[in-house]
Motif scaffolding. Structure first.
Motif, mmCIF file in Angstrom:
data_model
loop_
_atom_site.group_PDB
_atom_site.id
_atom_site.type_symbol
_atom_site.label_atom_id
_atom_site.label_comp_id
_atom_site.label_asym_id
_atom_site.label_seq_id
_atom_site.Cartn_x
_atom_site.Cartn_y
_atom_site.Cartn_z
ATOM 1 N N VAL A 40 28.406 44.889 -22.251
ATOM 2 C CA VAL A 40 27.913 44.646 -20.896
ATOM 3 C C VAL A 40 29.034 44.852 -19.883
ATOM 4 O O VAL A 40 28.845 45.512 -18.846
ATOM 5 C CB VAL A 40 27.335 43.225 -20.766
ATOM 6 C CG1 VAL A 40 27.002 42.916 -19.302
ATOM 7 C CG2 VAL A 40 26.096 43.068 -21.620
ATOM 8 N N GLU A 43 29.669 48.608 -19.414
ATOM 9 C CA GLU A 43 28.640 49.270 -18.605
ATOM 10 C C GLU A 43 28.715 48.836 -17.142
ATOM 11 O O GLU A 43 28.545 49.651 -16.224
ATOM 12 C CB GLU A 43 27.259 48.950 -19.168
ATOM 13 C CG GLU A 43 26.995 49.554 -20.534
ATOM 14 C CD GLU A 43 25.646 49.130 -21.094
ATOM 15 O OE1 GLU A 43 25.314 49.575 -22.197
ATOM 16 O OE2 GLU A 43 24.933 48.348 -20.428
ATOM 17 N N LEU A 44 28.961 47.567 -16.937
ATOM 18 C CA LEU A 44 29.062 47.027 -15.585
ATOM 19 C C LEU A 44 30.143 47.742 -14.799
ATOM 20 O O LEU A 44 29.926 48.196 -13.663
ATOM 21 C CB LEU A 44 29.358 45.527 -15.669
ATOM 22 C CG LEU A 44 29.666 44.781 -14.374
ATOM 23 C CD1 LEU A 44 28.408 44.666 -13.532
ATOM 24 C CD2 LEU A 44 30.216 43.392 -14.696
ATOM 25 N N GLN A 47 29.404 51.419 -14.043
ATOM 26 C CA GLN A 47 28.466 51.585 -12.934
ATOM 27 C C GLN A 47 29.142 51.339 -11.596
ATOM 28 O O GLN A 47 28.905 52.066 -10.619
ATOM 29 C CB GLN A 47 27.269 50.661 -13.103
ATOM 30 C CG GLN A 47 26.139 50.974 -12.146
ATOM 31 C CD GLN A 47 24.833 50.306 -12.529
ATOM 32 O OE1 GLN A 47 24.258 49.562 -11.740
ATOM 33 N NE2 GLN A 47 24.359 50.559 -13.733
ATOM 34 N N THR A 115 26.574 41.195 -12.145
ATOM 35 C CA THR A 115 25.910 42.424 -11.712
ATOM 36 C C THR A 115 26.881 43.322 -10.935
ATOM 37 O O THR A 115 27.863 42.840 -10.354
ATOM 38 C CB THR A 115 24.714 42.100 -10.803
ATOM 39 O OG1 THR A 115 25.203 41.475 -9.600
ATOM 40 C CG2 THR A 115 23.721 41.192 -11.508
ATOM 41 N N PRO A 116 26.587 44.623 -10.888
ATOM 42 C CA PRO A 116 27.406 45.505 -10.052
ATOM 43 C C PRO A 116 27.426 45.067 -8.596
ATOM 44 O O PRO A 116 28.453 45.203 -7.916
ATOM 45 C CB PRO A 116 26.717 46.869 -10.210
ATOM 46 C CG PRO A 116 26.018 46.800 -11.525
ATOM 47 C CD PRO A 116 25.575 45.369 -11.654
ATOM 48 N N ARG A 210 15.817 45.572 -13.912
ATOM 49 C CA ARG A 210 17.062 45.948 -13.237
ATOM 50 C C ARG A 210 18.283 45.721 -14.109
ATOM 51 O O ARG A 210 19.402 46.046 -13.709
ATOM 52 C CB ARG A 210 17.218 45.142 -11.943
ATOM 53 C CG ARG A 210 16.143 45.435 -10.898
ATOM 54 C CD ARG A 210 16.410 44.634 -9.645
ATOM 55 N NE ARG A 210 17.704 44.951 -9.071
ATOM 56 C CZ ARG A 210 18.359 44.165 -8.213
ATOM 57 N NH1 ARG A 210 17.841 43.011 -7.850
ATOM 58 N NH2 ARG A 210 19.528 44.532 -7.731
ATOM 59 N N LEU A 212 21.176 46.003 -16.931
ATOM 60 C CA LEU A 212 21.898 47.067 -17.607
ATOM 61 C C LEU A 212 21.408 47.171 -19.048
ATOM 62 O O LEU A 212 20.929 46.183 -19.618
ATOM 63 C CB LEU A 212 23.399 46.770 -17.594
ATOM 64 C CG LEU A 212 24.082 46.691 -16.219
ATOM 65 C CD1 LEU A 212 25.471 46.103 -16.372
ATOM 66 C CD2 LEU A 212 24.143 48.063 -15.582
ATOM 67 N N GLN A 215 22.771 44.447 -21.101
ATOM 68 C CA GLN A 215 22.155 43.145 -20.831
ATOM 69 C C GLN A 215 20.799 43.041 -21.510
ATOM 70 O O GLN A 215 20.438 41.982 -22.039
ATOM 71 C CB GLN A 215 22.028 42.933 -19.325
ATOM 72 C CG GLN A 215 23.371 42.728 -18.637
ATOM 73 C CD GLN A 215 23.270 42.728 -17.125
ATOM 74 O OE1 GLN A 215 22.409 43.401 -16.554
ATOM 75 N NE2 GLN A 215 24.148 41.990 -16.473
#
Length: 230
Positions: A40, A43-44, A47, A115-116, A210, A212, A215
């Protein structure tokens, strides 16, 4: 404007991981949770890097020198946090990265609901008020994120007792001694113990559209291990 995000992490099998969580769900499942949380975090940050037009550079800030070349960390450059307690290591990483970047964010791997949008908000807050620090407060009395555009004195970092209900209060008091202003992000709960899993499960279930991919995978893992959820 160049921003660094340092993700503090430990290498499984080289350092103990999620020890308090392991006490509740066992070492093997705690390791599974940790590896999913690392994905996670990866990826976070990927992004956020893309959404910032590559003005953001993520790093793995590792507790061990010898783990840096492992495939687990191949997504980002790695750096060693150095020796000492958590405060000393955060100071080492933050001060070092500020020599090459305009601003630095430090985060951990135990907030997989991050979150981003929250990271991008932290970056924007620092751009708007570069003299201030930005802090993401944790429900347990600590913080899950801290960012700055200027080095924070080492005494601020090291004269704080971490993993306590008043950690953030102590930290803010030390910053006040140096006249350092700050702003807050959204309060979040990290996952340190068995009881923290329920809140995470509920948060991840609220907006899977929404979420990822990592997630979503973590949520599915938690569902498949439903007896783990308090």
């Amino acid at each position: 404007m160049k921003t660094a995000i340092a993700v503090f992490a430990k290498t499984p099998d080289l350092s103990p991981i999620k020890t308090r969580l392991a006490a509740g769900i066992g070492k093997e499942r705690a390791k599974e949770f940790y590896l999913l949380s690392l994905k996670v975090a990866e990826e976070l940050n990927q992004q956020v890097r893309e959404q910032s037009n590559h003005e953001v550079t993520p790093y793995w800030a590792l507790a061990e020198k010898e783990g840096a070349d492992l495939p687990l960390w191949s997504a980002f450059d790695t750096l060693w946090t150095g020796d000492g307690g958590l405060g000393k290591r955060m100071h080492t990483v933050s001060a070092g990265l500020l020599m090459e970047h305009d601003q630095v964010l430090l985060i951990g791997t135990d907030i997989p609901q991050l979150t981003p949008e929250i990271l991008l908000e932290a970056i924007e807050q620092l751009k708007a008020s570069p003299e201030s620090c930005v802090i993401g407060p944790s429900l347990d009395g600590g913080f899950y994120l801290i960012g700055s555009s200027h080095p924070i004195p080492e005494e601020v970092w090291t004269n704080v007792t971490y993993s306590r209900a008043d950690t953030l209060e102590q930290f803010l008091g030390k910053m006040a001694d140096f006249g350092i202003p700050y702003s807050f992000l959204k309060e979040l709960g990290d996952v340190d113990e068995y009881q923290d899993l329920k809140a995470l499960h509920e948060i991840l279930s609220q907006d899977q559209n929404r979420a990822l991919p990592g997630q979503q995978k973590l949520y599915e893992w938690m569902k498949s291990k439903s007896p783990l959820i308090p």
